[in-house]
Enzyme design. Structure first.
Site, mmCIF file in Angstrom:
data_model
loop_
_atom_site.group_PDB
_atom_site.id
_atom_site.type_symbol
_atom_site.label_atom_id
_atom_site.label_comp_id
_atom_site.label_asym_id
_atom_site.label_seq_id
_atom_site.Cartn_x
_atom_site.Cartn_y
_atom_site.Cartn_z
ATOM 1 N N LYS A 110 -22.082 10.858 -30.725
ATOM 2 C CA LYS A 110 -22.776 11.468 -29.597
ATOM 3 C C LYS A 110 -23.840 12.446 -30.079
ATOM 4 O O LYS A 110 -24.925 12.517 -29.513
ATOM 5 C CB LYS A 110 -21.786 12.145 -28.650
ATOM 6 C CG LYS A 110 -21.035 11.107 -27.826
ATOM 7 C CD LYS A 110 -19.973 11.729 -26.942
ATOM 8 C CE LYS A 110 -19.182 10.658 -26.220
ATOM 9 N NZ LYS A 110 -17.876 11.140 -25.771
ATOM 10 N N LYS A 189 -21.368 -2.776 -28.637
ATOM 11 C CA LYS A 189 -20.350 -2.423 -27.644
ATOM 12 C C LYS A 189 -21.017 -2.064 -26.318
ATOM 13 O O LYS A 189 -22.016 -1.334 -26.321
ATOM 14 C CB LYS A 189 -19.544 -1.220 -28.155
ATOM 15 C CG LYS A 189 -18.416 -0.827 -27.232
ATOM 16 C CD LYS A 189 -17.781 0.491 -27.633
ATOM 17 C CE LYS A 189 -18.494 1.671 -26.999
ATOM 18 N NZ LYS A 189 -17.726 2.909 -26.942
ATOM 19 N N LYS A 192 -22.705 2.976 -21.670
ATOM 20 C CA LYS A 192 -23.816 3.589 -20.928
ATOM 21 C C LYS A 192 -24.869 4.134 -21.888
ATOM 22 O O LYS A 192 -26.051 4.039 -21.640
ATOM 23 C CB LYS A 192 -23.285 4.753 -20.082
ATOM 24 C CG LYS A 192 -22.626 4.300 -18.801
ATOM 25 C CD LYS A 192 -22.173 5.486 -17.982
ATOM 26 C CE LYS A 192 -20.844 6.041 -18.452
ATOM 27 N NZ LYS A 192 -19.665 5.456 -17.865
HETATM 28 P P1 TYM Z 1 -14.408 6.202 -21.105
HETATM 29 O O1 TYM Z 1 -14.568 6.842 -19.779
HETATM 30 O O2 TYM Z 1 -15.581 6.176 -22.027
HETATM 31 O O3 TYM Z 1 -13.938 4.712 -20.942
HETATM 32 C C1 TYM Z 1 -12.835 4.378 -20.112
HETATM 33 C C2 TYM Z 1 -12.052 3.258 -20.754
HETATM 34 O O4 TYM Z 1 -12.888 2.100 -20.908
HETATM 35 C C3 TYM Z 1 -12.792 1.644 -22.250
HETATM 36 N N1 TYM Z 1 -14.074 1.029 -22.651
HETATM 37 C C4 TYM Z 1 -14.182 -0.159 -23.243
HETATM 38 N N2 TYM Z 1 -13.262 -1.063 -23.613
HETATM 39 C C5 TYM Z 1 -13.699 -2.205 -24.190
HETATM 40 N N3 TYM Z 1 -15.016 -2.482 -24.408
HETATM 41 C C6 TYM Z 1 -15.988 -1.595 -24.048
HETATM 42 N N4 TYM Z 1 -17.277 -1.883 -24.258
HETATM 43 C C7 TYM Z 1 -15.586 -0.364 -23.444
HETATM 44 N N5 TYM Z 1 -16.252 0.713 -22.984
HETATM 45 C C8 TYM Z 1 -15.302 1.568 -22.507
HETATM 46 C C9 TYM Z 1 -12.491 2.885 -23.069
HETATM 47 O O5 TYM Z 1 -11.910 2.559 -24.310
HETATM 48 C C10 TYM Z 1 -11.547 3.619 -22.148
HETATM 49 O O6 TYM Z 1 -10.227 3.142 -22.295
HETATM 50 N N6 TYM Z 1 -12.033 9.756 -23.665
HETATM 51 C C11 TYM Z 1 -11.853 8.695 -22.682
HETATM 52 C C12 TYM Z 1 -11.312 9.203 -21.352
HETATM 53 C C13 TYM Z 1 -10.023 9.908 -21.443
HETATM 54 C C14 TYM Z 1 -8.742 9.334 -21.718
HETATM 55 C C15 TYM Z 1 -7.815 10.405 -21.665
HETATM 56 C C16 TYM Z 1 -8.308 8.042 -22.016
HETATM 57 C C17 TYM Z 1 -9.835 11.239 -21.239
HETATM 58 N N7 TYM Z 1 -8.526 11.517 -21.384
HETATM 59 C C18 TYM Z 1 -6.440 10.216 -21.898
HETATM 60 C C19 TYM Z 1 -6.942 7.855 -22.244
HETATM 61 C C20 TYM Z 1 -6.035 8.910 -22.180
HETATM 62 C C21 TYM Z 1 -13.201 8.054 -22.444
HETATM 63 O O7 TYM Z 1 -14.233 8.634 -22.666
HETATM 64 O O8 TYM Z 1 -13.149 6.820 -21.858
#
Ligand code: TYM
Length: 320
Positions: A110, A189, A192
């Site tokens: 990031k 991947k 956004k």
């Molecule tokens: P976030 O909001 O970026 O994404 C949400 C979920 O979507 C999955 N994901 C993907 N999986 C496969 N291919 C992709 N291209 C792809 N893009 C996104 C992410 O792996 C995620 O599971 N830090 C986390 C949010 C969070 C969280 C937590 C998750 C906060 N606290 C506690 C689990 C447990 C995040 O930014 O996900």
């Protein structure tokens, strides 16, 4: 089994979120004790407009319900409705070595993309560890990009347990290999921050426009093509059923198939997959009081669990 996962309201959800995570949330809410939340504290590291954050939070909650999270089965809530999370994050931060956070790829990525190197972004994995440990989660369904955060969560829990005695359960990640990294329009991947997403609730016309942007090679129509190395086929395979997948792979290899035809079919499959959810979403948007009611009931239920675990941690370290 206790299931927990969260998703950031940093913009509209895309099909990587759906296939990599939300589909597993839906499957796992059956027969388990599931907690799913909108991670709006985490989104503060990138969204800096109060009205926008509020709107995104409502939107993601609505999207999750429209896609099939069932508040009768799962506890669906908003992270900041459980302020216990931030207290636990502090307790955990006091036992976390700097070096563990310094090695985190998501922070480095990031910052490389131009986000300022703020402490919230740096400490992000600790807040995530708090999210998970606060609910005694056994299993955390996520995409591959969250694997390192799960490892840190386990390490921090162990460190706390070793310091103060058994307090936290060690959670396991639940990552399905075939959807661990859903590719975006450019083959990287889907994310956004790469501007390569297809949003779940885009209207069919927009989906078609985006699918047309999927990068393919310049093999002529008549030439045989290799489905295994084609990004378009990888996405197609995630939406088509087995029979259609096999037939399409055969046609790739035979030659005479243009990428345009595959794109047209893929766009239709995506629109079709989310057609019902789109209708449910429209109904929810027309009834925001219903979404608010789910949010409040979820918060109450989540806090009940959170308070018990937080108190255990407070007692263990001597602030309780
Ligand atoms: P976030 O909001 O970026 O994404 C949400 C979920 O979507 C999955 N994901 C993907 N999986 C496969 N291919 C992709 N291209 C792809 N893009 C996104 C992410 O792996 C995620 O599971 N830090 C986390 C949010 C969070 C969280 C937590 C998750 C906060 N606290 C506690 C689990 C447990 C995040 O930014 O996900």
């Amino acid at each position: 089994m206790r299931i927990l996962s969260g998703i950031q309201p940093s913009g509209p959800l895309h099909i990587g979120n759906y296939l990599g995570a939300i589909r597993q949330y839906i499957a796992l809410q059956q027969g388990n004790d599931a907690y799913y939340f909108v991670a709006n504290y985490h989104a503060l590291t990138s969204v800096r407009d109060a009205a926008r954050l509020r709107q995104y939070t409502f939107d993601v909650l609505t999207d999750l319900l429209a896609l099939g999270l069932d508040p009768e089965r799962a506890c669906v809530f908003v992270q900041s409705d459980v302020p216990e999370t931030t207290e636990l994050a502090w307790l955990l931060t006091t036992v976390t070595p700097m070096s563990w956070l310094e090695k985190c790829v998501s922070y480095k990525d990031k910052v490389a993309q131009g986000l300022p190197a703020e402490h919230g972004l740096f400490a992000y994995p600790i807040l995530q560890a708090a999210d998970i440990l606060l609910y005694d989660a056994d299993l955390v369904p996520v995409g591959q990009d969250q694997k390192q955060h799960l490892e840190i969560t386990r390490d921090v829990a162990e460190r706390f347990n070793n310091t103060y005695g058994p307090t936290f359960k060690l959670p396991e990640p639940h990552i399905l290999p075939q959807v661990a990294v859903v590719p975006g329009l450019d083959g990287r991947k889907m994310s956004k921050s790469y501007d390569n997403t297809i949003e779940i609730f885009d209207d069919p016309k927009t989906i078609e426009k985006k699918v047309r942007r999927i990068v393919t090679d310049s093999t002529p129509v008549e030439a045989p093509k290799n489905p295994d190395t084609d990004n378009l086929y990888q996405l197609f395979a995630l939406f088509a059923d087995e029979e259609e997948r096999a037939e399409m792979a055969r046609r790739y290899r035979a030659g005479g198939l243009g990428y345009g035809e595959v794109k047209k079919r893929l766009a239709a499959l995506i629109a079709e997959r989310f057609a019902e959810a789109r209708e449910r979403r429209a109904a929810l948007v027309a009834d925001p009081a219903r979404v608010e009611q789910v949010r409040q009931a979820g918060a109450e239920r989540a806090r009940k669990t959170a308070r018990i675990v937080l108190e255990r941690a407070r007692q263990a370290c001597g602030v309780g």
